[in-house]
Design an enzyme around this catalytic site. Sequence first.
Site, PDB file in Angstrom:
ATOM      1  N   TRP A  12      59.059  27.426 -48.980  1.00 43.33           N
ATOM      2  CA  TRP A  12      58.991  28.829 -49.388  1.00 43.33           C
ATOM      3  C   TRP A  12      60.011  29.660 -48.613  1.00 43.33           C
ATOM      4  O   TRP A  12      60.681  30.521 -49.173  1.00 43.33           O
ATOM      5  CB  TRP A  12      57.580  29.348 -49.211  1.00 43.33           C
ATOM      6  CG  TRP A  12      57.210  30.612 -49.934  1.00 43.33           C
ATOM      7  CD1 TRP A  12      56.301  31.538 -49.513  1.00 43.33           C
ATOM      8  CD2 TRP A  12      57.680  31.099 -51.207  1.00 43.33           C
ATOM      9  NE1 TRP A  12      56.201  32.567 -50.439  1.00 43.33           N
ATOM     10  CE2 TRP A  12      57.033  32.319 -51.475  1.00 43.33           C
ATOM     11  CE3 TRP A  12      58.606  30.616 -52.132  1.00 43.33           C
ATOM     12  CZ2 TRP A  12      57.285  33.071 -52.625  1.00 43.33           C
ATOM     13  CZ3 TRP A  12      58.852  31.361 -53.292  1.00 43.33           C
ATOM     14  CH2 TRP A  12      58.192  32.567 -53.522  1.00 43.33           C
ATOM     15  N   ALA A 141      58.095  27.515 -54.943  1.00 42.96           N
ATOM     16  CA  ALA A 141      59.434  27.423 -54.360  1.00 42.96           C
ATOM     17  C   ALA A 141      60.321  26.474 -55.155  1.00 42.96           C
ATOM     18  O   ALA A 141      61.519  26.719 -55.339  1.00 42.96           O
ATOM     19  CB  ALA A 141      59.323  26.962 -52.909  1.00 42.96           C
ATOM     20  N   LYS A 192      42.801  31.150 -53.492  1.00 35.34           N
ATOM     21  CA  LYS A 192      43.280  30.317 -54.611  1.00 35.34           C
ATOM     22  C   LYS A 192      43.670  28.926 -54.116  1.00 35.34           C
ATOM     23  O   LYS A 192      43.598  27.951 -54.866  1.00 35.34           O
ATOM     24  CB  LYS A 192      44.421  31.001 -55.348  1.00 35.34           C
ATOM     25  CG  LYS A 192      45.619  31.413 -54.501  1.00 35.34           C
ATOM     26  CD  LYS A 192      46.719  30.404 -54.516  1.00 35.34           C
ATOM     27  CE  LYS A 192      47.921  30.876 -53.711  1.00 35.34           C
ATOM     28  NZ  LYS A 192      49.021  29.892 -53.697  1.00 35.34           N
ATOM     29  N   ASP A 245      48.479  33.749 -59.820  1.00 31.06           N
ATOM     30  CA  ASP A 245      48.680  32.925 -58.627  1.00 31.06           C
ATOM     31  C   ASP A 245      47.637  31.815 -58.550  1.00 31.06           C
ATOM     32  O   ASP A 245      47.936  30.682 -58.156  1.00 31.06           O
ATOM     33  CB  ASP A 245      48.612  33.814 -57.381  1.00 31.06           C
ATOM     34  CG  ASP A 245      49.496  33.311 -56.251  1.00 31.06           C
ATOM     35  OD1 ASP A 245      50.248  32.339 -56.461  1.00 31.06           O
ATOM     36  OD2 ASP A 245      49.430  33.885 -55.155  1.00 31.06           O
TER      37      ASP A 245
END
Length: 329
Positions: A12, A141, A192, A245
């Site tokens: 990321w 990413a 999440k 997300d």
Amino acid sequence: MEKIAMLGGGSWATALTKILSENGARVDWWLRAKDDVQHLLRTRHNPRYLSSVQFDLNQVYPSTDLEDAIEEADWLVLAVPAAFVQPVLDKLSRDSFKHKRVVSAIKGMIPGKNQLVTDYVAERFRLPRTQLGVIAGPCHAEEVALEKQSYLTIGSPDASLALAFCEMLRNRFVSAHPASDLDGIEYCAVMKNIIALTGGIAHGLGYGDNFLAVLVSNAVQEIRRFLQAINPQPRDLSASAYLGDLLVTAYSQFSRNRTFGSMVGRGYSVKSAQLEMNMIAEGYYAVKSIHELNKKLKVNMPITEAAYNILYEGNAPGAELDVLKEKLR
């Protein structure tokens, strides 16, 4: 030219450095490993993550010197795993972030403290919340590296901070939008990962798409109950910063939390799964933090509790999922 310090050497951090530097910002990039810095300076590639991405070393300045990397920066982007945030940042003086805007790209909590990263930064460096922001997806990413269309949300109580950082991220394949719900977005980003990990366990046990759809539907309700207990305010959980997300992390082939969970479901021990992945699955640490916070809140959170029982109590994944499936609707 905006001056940004990027802290972290993972996928990321690599993707964000690509976006920001290609948009014209100077990025002083702090990485822990000296070999990685030397490799970047020699080849212009990160040797460990997204190695196809090439960097312009007139825009990107890799270093292992943390104080030097942040000294001239106007912005700090935190992209180290949550478990390492405190050991890294506690080396700095309390005034190090005084006149800087800090944006967290970390989707985890400080272990032991059970604290959001932005809360830890505000407390440790005595910053007002108006100097803080958080990056939310849905965005992997790996897809940024491939320049696939991606969407980001920047959460901050300061609208000007959120909008300014959005402008630094936007390009032909990245859309970025501001939001004010710093805590809600950050807690949802933590939770999440727990859901994706649990979905991965189910997948490893042989559960199919039907079960995963029900799991994710129930997860939205579980997240809503938790957020209303810990930080009540009106919020639309169908927005991409929340639901989007959650979906991409629960379903994507690039989701390390789903991959980690799938390995556990297939019989790997936690330790062996961590070693084989060679990457941090933030959901593993997040499960314990959310479980500890919920001891006081007493919110009904069957998915989180199932994950905790498997990962920390040593319960058999199959037996725990048998219990969980009876609680889902």
